[in-house]
Scaffold this motif. Structure first.
Motif, mmCIF file in Angstrom:
data_model
loop_
_atom_site.group_PDB
_atom_site.id
_atom_site.type_symbol
_atom_site.label_atom_id
_atom_site.label_comp_id
_atom_site.label_asym_id
_atom_site.label_seq_id
_atom_site.Cartn_x
_atom_site.Cartn_y
_atom_site.Cartn_z
ATOM 1 N N HIS A 105 42.463 -2.756 -49.443
ATOM 2 C CA HIS A 105 41.208 -2.750 -50.197
ATOM 3 C C HIS A 105 40.262 -3.763 -49.541
ATOM 4 C CE1 HIS A 105 38.672 -2.547 -53.835
ATOM 5 N NE2 HIS A 105 38.435 -3.810 -53.545
ATOM 6 N N LEU A 106 39.043 -3.336 -49.256
ATOM 7 C CA LEU A 106 38.071 -4.215 -48.611
ATOM 8 C C LEU A 106 37.259 -4.959 -49.666
ATOM 9 C CD1 LEU A 106 36.607 -5.267 -46.082
ATOM 10 C CD2 LEU A 106 35.080 -3.287 -46.273
ATOM 11 N N PHE A 107 37.392 -6.292 -49.669
ATOM 12 C CA PHE A 107 36.571 -7.116 -50.549
ATOM 13 C C PHE A 107 35.260 -7.483 -49.874
ATOM 14 C CE2 PHE A 107 40.651 -7.587 -52.623
ATOM 15 C CZ PHE A 107 40.292 -7.508 -53.959
ATOM 16 N N GLU A 108 35.312 -7.815 -48.588
ATOM 17 C CA GLU A 108 34.087 -8.092 -47.846
ATOM 18 C C GLU A 108 34.423 -8.200 -46.368
ATOM 19 O OE1 GLU A 108 30.994 -7.542 -47.281
ATOM 20 O OE2 GLU A 108 30.286 -8.589 -49.082
ATOM 21 N N ALA A 109 33.411 -8.010 -45.534
ATOM 22 C CA ALA A 109 33.527 -8.157 -44.079
ATOM 23 C C ALA A 109 32.130 -8.384 -43.530
ATOM 24 C CB ALA A 109 34.156 -6.919 -43.448
ATOM 25 N N GLU A 110 32.082 -8.980 -42.358
ATOM 26 C CA GLU A 110 30.811 -9.227 -41.676
ATOM 27 C C GLU A 110 30.742 -8.329 -40.441
ATOM 28 O OE1 GLU A 110 28.728 -12.810 -39.121
ATOM 29 O OE2 GLU A 110 30.301 -13.308 -40.567
ATOM 30 N N VAL A 111 29.619 -7.645 -40.265
ATOM 31 C CA VAL A 111 29.433 -6.750 -39.128
ATOM 32 C C VAL A 111 29.327 -7.578 -37.844
ATOM 33 C CG1 VAL A 111 27.922 -5.004 -38.092
ATOM 34 C CG2 VAL A 111 28.268 -5.042 -40.574
ATOM 35 N N THR A 112 30.060 -7.160 -36.795
ATOM 36 C CA THR A 112 29.938 -7.822 -35.496
ATOM 37 C C THR A 112 28.999 -7.057 -34.574
ATOM 38 O OG1 THR A 112 31.901 -6.702 -34.659
ATOM 39 C CG2 THR A 112 32.204 -8.917 -35.553
#
Length: 142
Positions: A105-112
Motif C-alpha cells: 500500500h502506497l502512503f506517499e512517495a516523491e517523484v524523481t
C-alpha cells in the motif's frame, strides 16, 4: 503537475519533487472527482509502503529512501463520508538498481523523474464505511 482531459479521461504527469498521493488528492479535489480508477508508471524515492497486519488491525510500514522504478502502480478514488474528502487507495511495486522488488500500500512517495498517470473517473459515487472487523474504511458499493 501538468494534465490534460481527453473526453472523460485525464492524463496527468507529475514532475520531479512532487509528492504522489498529496498531488492526486489536490487534483481530484480541484477537478471535483469523487470516484475513479487509475494506473501509473514512473520513478520515485522516499517511498512509504505498508502491509496491513490483520491481527493487529494496523499497517506495518517501511520507508525506501533510494530511487526506484515503478513496476506497477494502480489505485482507486473514493469518498470518506465522515470528512467528505477523497481517499486515494494506491498499491505499488517498485524495483531498485539491483532489480529487487518491493510493494504494498502506497502512503506517499516523491517523484524523481516522472509519474505518468491515466485517470478514469466514474459517475457512481464509491463510498467508504468503517468495517469493524478490520477497523478500516472499506468500499460500500450501493
Amino acid at each position: 503537475m501538468n494534465y490534460r482531459k481527453i473526453d472523460d479521461i485525464y492524463l496527468l504527469c507529475l514532475q520531479e519533487g512532487e509528492k504522489v498521493i498529496s498531488s492526486i488528492e489536490n487534483f481530484v479535489k480541484f477537478e471535483g472527482i469523487n470516484s475513479g480508477f487509475f494506473w501509473a508508471v514512473g520513478a520515485v524515492r522516499n517511498v512509504e509502503l505498508g502491509i496491513f497486519d490483520i491481527d493487529d488491525k494496523d499497517y506495518i510500514k517501511a520507508i525506501f529512501k533510494d530511487y526506484y522504478e515503478i513496476v506497477s502502480c494502480h489505485g482507486n478514488i473514493s469518498m470518506d463520508p465522515d470528512t467528505q474528502n477523497p481517499v486515494i487507495h494506491t498499491h505499488i511495486s517498485i524495483a531498485d538498481k539491483d532489480f529487487r522488488l518491493y510493494g504494498g500500500h502506497l502512503f506517499e512517495a516523491e517523484v524523481t523523474v516522472t509519474f505518468e498517470m491515466v485517470l478514469f473517473p466514474v459517475a457512481v459515487p464509491i463510498i467508504r464505511n468503517i468495517n469493524p472487523k478490520f477497523n478500516l474504511k472499506l468500499w460500500k458499493v450501493i
